[in-house]
Design a protein around this motif. Sequence first.
Motif, short mmCIF file in Angstrom:
data_model
loop_
_atom_site.label_atom_id
_atom_site.label_comp_id
_atom_site.label_asym_id
_atom_site.label_seq_id
_atom_site.Cartn_x
_atom_site.Cartn_y
_atom_site.Cartn_z
N VAL A 74 36.83 34.33 29.66
CA VAL A 74 36.48 35.40 30.59
C VAL A 74 37.07 35.09 31.96
CG1 VAL A 74 34.34 36.05 29.39
CG2 VAL A 74 34.27 34.31 31.18
N LYS A 75 37.15 36.13 32.77
CA LYS A 75 37.68 36.00 34.13
C LYS A 75 36.64 36.58 35.09
CE LYS A 75 42.12 36.66 34.91
NZ LYS A 75 43.42 37.29 35.15
N CYS A 76 36.35 35.87 36.16
CA CYS A 76 35.41 36.35 37.17
C CYS A 76 35.92 37.67 37.75
CB CYS A 76 35.26 35.30 38.28
SG CYS A 76 34.26 35.87 39.67
N ASN A 77 35.04 38.67 37.85
CA ASN A 77 35.48 39.97 38.36
C ASN A 77 35.71 39.97 39.86
OD1 ASN A 77 32.71 39.97 39.13
ND2 ASN A 77 32.74 42.19 39.23
N LYS A 78 35.22 38.96 40.57
CA LYS A 78 35.37 38.92 42.03
C LYS A 78 36.58 38.09 42.46
CE LYS A 78 32.74 37.92 46.22
NZ LYS A 78 31.47 37.40 46.74
N CYS A 79 36.68 36.85 41.96
CA CYS A 79 37.75 35.96 42.44
C CYS A 79 38.85 35.72 41.41
CB CYS A 79 37.18 34.63 42.91
SG CYS A 79 36.59 33.57 41.57
N GLY A 80 38.61 36.09 40.14
CA GLY A 80 39.63 35.93 39.11
C GLY A 80 39.67 34.56 38.46
N SER A 81 38.71 33.70 38.72
CA SER A 81 38.68 32.37 38.10
C SER A 81 38.47 32.50 36.59
CB SER A 81 37.55 31.53 38.69
OG SER A 81 37.81 31.26 40.04
N GLN A 96 33.20 29.06 41.79
CA GLN A 96 34.22 29.02 42.85
C GLN A 96 33.50 29.11 44.20
OE1 GLN A 96 37.04 27.95 43.41
NE2 GLN A 96 38.58 29.53 43.27
N ARG A 97 33.93 28.28 45.13
CA ARG A 97 33.32 28.24 46.45
C ARG A 97 33.30 29.64 47.07
NH1 ARG A 97 34.98 23.79 50.73
NH2 ARG A 97 32.97 23.71 51.72
N ASP A 98 32.18 30.04 47.63
CA ASP A 98 31.98 31.32 48.30
C ASP A 98 32.12 32.53 47.39
OD1 ASP A 98 31.54 29.99 50.72
OD2 ASP A 98 33.68 30.01 51.21
N CYS A 99 32.01 32.38 46.07
CA CYS A 99 32.10 33.52 45.17
C CYS A 99 30.72 33.84 44.60
CB CYS A 99 33.10 33.28 44.04
SG CYS A 99 33.27 34.71 42.94
N ASN A 100 30.23 33.00 43.71
CA ASN A 100 28.91 33.16 43.10
C ASN A 100 28.69 34.50 42.39
OD1 ASN A 100 28.07 30.59 43.94
ND2 ASN A 100 27.59 31.40 45.97
N SER A 101 29.75 35.14 41.93
CA SER A 101 29.61 36.39 41.18
C SER A 101 28.89 36.13 39.86
CB SER A 101 30.99 36.98 40.92
OG SER A 101 30.89 38.11 40.08
N HIS A 102 28.16 37.12 39.40
CA HIS A 102 27.46 37.02 38.12
C HIS A 102 28.08 37.95 37.08
CE1 HIS A 102 24.20 34.50 39.59
NE2 HIS A 102 24.29 35.18 40.71
#
Length: 111
Positions: A74-81, A96-102
Amino acid sequence: MTINNEIQISFDDIENVELNTPNTISISMEDINAYEPKQVDAVINPEDIPKEEEKVELNCLLCHYPILEGESWVKCNKCGSSYHTDCWRVKNSCIQRDCNSHRVIPQDPIT
């Protein structure tokens, strides 16, 4: 004729240039029509051109291991990690630092 800041002309190549204000100049149409820009040869290193058969290796941000062919990821929807799907389930949030997307975007397995 007024030329804006987007056009770069060497004043050494043009005669009869009149400065009107700090942002505009006047050039005769004769000088504009006679102007020939200098050609710049671009140097491209063949090693810098990616080969189609080369695959980009993705590493999971949590476990740091590569995401291999056929693995679910999967890929984070906010930062793309990128994360292995199982690794994402461990935290259920991006580390990822300063992301914390769920939220994540499921990706097709790498082939």
